[in-house]
Enzyme design. Sequence first.
Site, PDB file in Angstrom:
ATOM      1  N   LYS A  28     -24.483 -33.341 -92.201  1.00  0.00           N
ATOM      2  CA  LYS A  28     -24.672 -32.219 -93.121  1.00  0.00           C
ATOM      3  C   LYS A  28     -24.402 -32.647 -94.553  1.00  0.00           C
ATOM      4  CE  LYS A  28     -23.582 -28.227 -91.618  1.00  0.00           C
ATOM      5  NZ  LYS A  28     -22.808 -27.107 -91.060  1.00  0.00           N
ATOM      6  N   ARG A 100     -17.360 -25.809 -93.962  1.00  0.00           N
ATOM      7  CA  ARG A 100     -18.105 -26.092 -92.730  1.00  0.00           C
ATOM      8  C   ARG A 100     -17.838 -27.517 -92.254  1.00  0.00           C
ATOM      9  NH1 ARG A 100     -23.147 -22.797 -92.413  1.00  0.00           N
ATOM     10  NH2 ARG A 100     -23.247 -21.424 -94.219  1.00  0.00           N
ATOM     11  N   GLY A 109     -22.693 -25.488 -83.421  1.00  0.00           N
ATOM     12  CA  GLY A 109     -21.802 -24.459 -82.901  1.00  0.00           C
ATOM     13  C   GLY A 109     -20.531 -24.971 -82.264  1.00  0.00           C
ATOM     14  N   MET A 111     -18.052 -26.888 -83.647  1.00  0.00           N
ATOM     15  CA  MET A 111     -16.871 -26.867 -84.502  1.00  0.00           C
ATOM     16  C   MET A 111     -16.919 -25.622 -85.389  1.00  0.00           C
ATOM     17  SD  MET A 111     -16.495 -30.896 -85.341  1.00  0.00           S
ATOM     18  CE  MET A 111     -18.218 -31.093 -85.728  1.00  0.00           C
ATOM     19  N   ARG A 373     -31.483 -30.905 -91.169  1.00  0.00           N
ATOM     20  CA  ARG A 373     -31.099 -31.948 -90.219  1.00  0.00           C
ATOM     21  C   ARG A 373     -32.273 -32.186 -89.287  1.00  0.00           C
ATOM     22  NH1 ARG A 373     -26.650 -28.248 -86.966  1.00  0.00           N
ATOM     23  NH2 ARG A 373     -28.076 -26.666 -86.240  1.00  0.00           N
ATOM     24  N   HIS A 493     -27.691 -19.242 -80.694  1.00  0.00           N
ATOM     25  CA  HIS A 493     -26.900 -20.317 -80.073  1.00  0.00           C
ATOM     26  C   HIS A 493     -27.482 -20.703 -78.721  1.00  0.00           C
ATOM     27  CE1 HIS A 493     -23.620 -21.850 -77.506  1.00  0.00           C
ATOM     28  NE2 HIS A 493     -23.240 -22.486 -78.582  1.00  0.00           N
ATOM     29  N   SER A 801     -31.295 -60.302 -56.760  1.00  0.00           N
ATOM     30  CA  SER A 801     -31.313 -58.876 -57.113  1.00  0.00           C
ATOM     31  C   SER A 801     -29.865 -58.410 -57.109  1.00  0.00           C
ATOM     32  CB  SER A 801     -32.132 -58.063 -56.105  1.00  0.00           C
ATOM     33  OG  SER A 801     -32.087 -56.696 -56.443  1.00  0.00           O
ATOM     34  N   CYS A 868     -30.892 -53.522 -58.893  1.00  0.00           N
ATOM     35  CA  CYS A 868     -31.493 -52.469 -58.075  1.00  0.00           C
ATOM     36  C   CYS A 868     -30.520 -51.328 -57.772  1.00  0.00           C
ATOM     37  CB  CYS A 868     -32.035 -53.048 -56.768  1.00  0.00           C
ATOM     38  SG  CYS A 868     -30.781 -53.833 -55.734  1.00  0.00           S
ATOM     39  N   TYR A 888     -36.310 -57.767 -64.496  1.00  0.00           N
ATOM     40  CA  TYR A 888     -36.702 -56.384 -64.205  1.00  0.00           C
ATOM     41  C   TYR A 888     -35.476 -55.533 -63.874  1.00  0.00           C
ATOM     42  CZ  TYR A 888     -36.077 -57.430 -59.206  1.00  0.00           C
ATOM     43  OH  TYR A 888     -35.542 -57.772 -57.991  1.00  0.00           O
TER      44      TYR A 888
END
Length: 912
Positions: A28, A100, A109, A111, A373, A493, A801, A868, A888
Amino acid sequence: MKERKHVYFFGGKITEGNATMKELLGGKGANLAEMSLLEIPVPPGFTITTEVCNDFYKQGKENTIKLLEKEVKEAIEKTENIVGDSKFGDNTNPLLVSVRSGARASMPGMMDTILNLGMNEDTVKAIINRSGNARLAWDSYRRFIQMYGDVVMGLNPIEKDDEDIFEEIIGQLKEEKGIKMDSEFTTDDLKELTVRFKKTIKDKTGQDFPSDPWTQLWNAIMAVFESWMNDRAIFYRKLNNIPEEWGTAVNVQAMVFGNMNDNSGSGVAFTRDSATGENVFNGEYLINAQGEDVVAGIRTPQQITKKGSQDWAALQGISEEDRKTNGPSLEELMPEVFRQLNAFQKKLELHYKDMQDLEFTIQDGKLWLLQTRNGKRTGTAAVKIAVDMLKEGLITEKEAMLRVEPQRIDELLHPVFNPQALKKAKVIAKGLPASPGASSGQIIFFADDAEHIVKEHAGRKLILVRIETSAEDLKGMAVAEGILTARGGMTSHAAVVARGMGKCCVSGVADLRINYKMRTVTANGKTYREGDWISLNGSTGEVYEGQVETKPAEMSKDFASLMELTNKYARLDVRANADTPHDAKVARDFGAVGIGLCRTEHMFFEGDKIIAMREMILAENTEERKKALAKLLPLQQKDFEGIFTVMNGLPVTIRLLDPPLHEFLPRDIKGIEEMVEAMHISESRIKQKINALHEMNPMLGHRGCRLANTYPEIAEMQTRAILQAAIKLKKEGIDTHPEIMVPLTSSIMEMKYQENVIRSTAQKVFTEMGDTIKYEIGSMIEVPRAAITADKIAESAEFFSVGTNDLTQMTYGFSRDDIGKFLPIYLDSGILGVDPFQVIDREGVGELIKMAVSKGRLTRPSLSVGICGEHGGEPSSIEFCHIIGLNYVSCSPYRVPIARLAAAQAAIRFEN
C-alpha cells in the site's frame, strides 16, 4: 554509518518512495508513493516501514514510539503543509488522519484500519463551525469511536451468537427510531450513538475514551503493528505462505470524507473482472459513505458503470425505472467523476501492466484515490488476464506465465454443475455471482463450527451462510465448499476473500432471513436448518435446494494457450502417477509426457484378482505360490495392455509389488468370513496367516524388494505380465516404453538380485514370443542408504525415481500415519516451517536427493532421475527439482497442469 530511515513521506513533489520499495514500505505504501509520482490525486501522508514492525516486536511499544517520534512529527508537519490550513490536534481547524496497515503481500481485511483519527468533542465543534455540516462531524466521530474502540481498546465481538458490540448498539437505536439504514440517522441520533459507544467502552474496559489526538495516533500505530500477529493475520499468512518476518508497514494519511454529503461517496473498482478476467472496468460505490462501508457489506452498494448497473438490476429482478431512481451508476450520477476515475484506472493498469484493485473516495465532488494494488482474482481470471495481456502486448510470454500462481490452476479443474441437473434443480434464492464455481454442502452458520467439523470429520462438505462475513470468518471460509451472504456486493469481504481462495461465493442475497440464534435461514418462504443441503452457482448467483449433480470442467482456449507456453519454456518433464487406463487418459489429456509411477498393488484389489492374490499369500510353498500367480498373470497383463495403449509412444514406469502382504488380507471378522466363503478354507488358517504376517513396523519390514527377493516368483510374474503386454501391443502397432522399477532398494546387492530375476525372465519371454522389446530397469530411491550409496546402485539401475514420501518418513523418522498427533503443534510453534510431506525439506531430504543425483550420475552420466511422491505436484518442490537438475516430476493426474506451469516458471526464474 548512515542512520536508518523509519518514515517515508508521500504527496506531491516531495514523495520519498516508489513502487519498487514494497519490501520496505509494504504494498500500500509503495503504491501510494507511486501514484503520487504519477500525479494521481492521493491524500498526502506517510508510511512507517515494515522494519519498524519487527522493531516493535523486539523492543516493545514505548521504545518504538521513542524511535519514531521525531520522524513522525516531521511527517505530520509535511502533511499539514500540503493540506494547507489544518493542523493535527488543533481545536479550531483539525487535520484528521486514517491509520492503515500495509504488508508487502496483499492481505485484505486481515489487519486493522482506523479512520477519522484526531477527533474529540472539541474537534467535532470545529468541524461543524468550518463546514456547517453537523451530521458529517458526528457521523465521523461515531465511526472513529467504533473503530478505535474495537481495534485499539479491544472491544471485539462478544459471543458467536451475537453481533459486534457497536453494531448491536446501532441496531438497538435503529429499532427505537424505526429506521433501517445508517444514512437515515439524524444528527442527534449520531450524537446519541457516540454517547452510548463511550459508555460501553468505559463499562467494558474501565477506561475513558482518549481525547488527545497524539495519544490516539500512537496507540493506533502500535495497534496496527499488533494486528500483524492477530489470529486471522497469522492464519492468512500460513494459508498464503507469507513469512512472519516480513512485518507490516503503517500508512498514516490525511482524511478525505466520502460521508460529507450526497455529493460524496466511497467505492472499490477493478480494472478487469476479478472473477472472469474479462477486460471490463467494474466496481461498486456508496453515496454518503466511508470506504469501510463498501467492503463490510452493511449496505448493498451500487455499480460504478451503467452497464454494470443494468446487469446487476437484471440479476436482482429490479426494473429499469427503479434502478435509475434507487441505484443509478456512478457513470450516470456523477459523469465527470466517473470520467476521471476511468482515465486513472486505464493509466494505472498500463503503468503496472496488471489488473488493479482501486479504492476511491469522492469528497463533495472531488475524486481521491486511496489505494491501488494488483487485484486478487480467481484462477480462471488469472489465466485469462495473463493471456489477454500477452495478446495486447502489455507483457511478454515469460511474464504471462509468471502471472499465474500454479495452485490457482486447480480451480479450473473443479467440476461444474451438470446443465441437465440444473434444469431440475429448485432455485430458492438469487444474489450476486461473487466468485465462480459450483459447490454443494450442508449449511453451517459459524466459522469456528465449520473449522471444528471439518477437522473432526474430514471430507464433510459445508456451505458457510452468513449475514455478511468479516476477517474473523477466515478459517471457516477456508474449509467451506462455498460462501453465501445476505448482504454485500461484488467487492464485499466475502467476495474478495472467496475469489482469493478460489471458493465459490454468492453474495448480497437480500431475500435471505438468517437467524443465528435459531440456526436457520429462510429463503423463498421455506426455512432451512443447519445441516440441510444447498448448492451454490457462483457463476450465476443462484442458490439451489439440496445437492446438484456436477460434471467435469471444460478447459478454455486461454488455458490451452497457457499450457502450450509451458512446453516452450519448461525443462523438467511432467509425468503422472496413474494405475488405471482412466487415470492415464486424464493425465495424457492434461499434457503428461509419461507415467512416472504405476503402483501394481492397486491392481490386485479388484474383483477376482484379490482372491488369486490371497491364494498366493496363503500358499505353503513355492509351487502353490506359482499356481496362484499363474491366475494373476493374465489379469495383470490385461491391466498393462490398457495403460500402454493409452500412453502409446510415452514411457510408463511400473513399480513392482511394494506393500507388505498383510495389507491384502482382511482386517475384520466380516472380511475374514467373506474370504472363508470365497476360498473354501478355514477361518483358523486365515487368522493364523494374518498373525504370522503381522509386523511391528511394516514400513521397515517385509516389503518392497525384500518381498521380491524372498519370493522371486512374484517379480517373475510381474515382469512377464509387463513384457508380454508390451510385445503383444507392439504387434498391434502400439509403441510401448516400459520401465521396470524396483522399490525400496538400500544396497547394490538387493538391486542386482532383482535385476538378475527381471533380465532372466525377460529373456524367457522374448524367446517364447519370438520378439523383443526395449525396456529399462531402475531403482526407487526412498531409503537414506540408497541415496548415500547411489553410485553403487547406479551400476545396476538405469534410472532413479525418488519416492519422496517414504524418503521423508525415513529421514525424519516421522510416520505419515501418526504425524497428525504432533504436526499442528510443530507448525504453530515454529519447530517446522512447513509440513515436510507437502513441501520437500531442502535442508535434509533435499540434500539426500542431491546426493543421489550427483553420485548416480558419476557412475552413469546418462542416468535419468525423477520424483514420484506427492511433492511432484507442489510448486516449490518442483522448483527445487529444477534447480538440482532432475529430468522429470510425477504427480497425480489432476495436478499435471499445476506441475507443468510450475516447471516452466522455475525454468524462467533460474534461466541464468
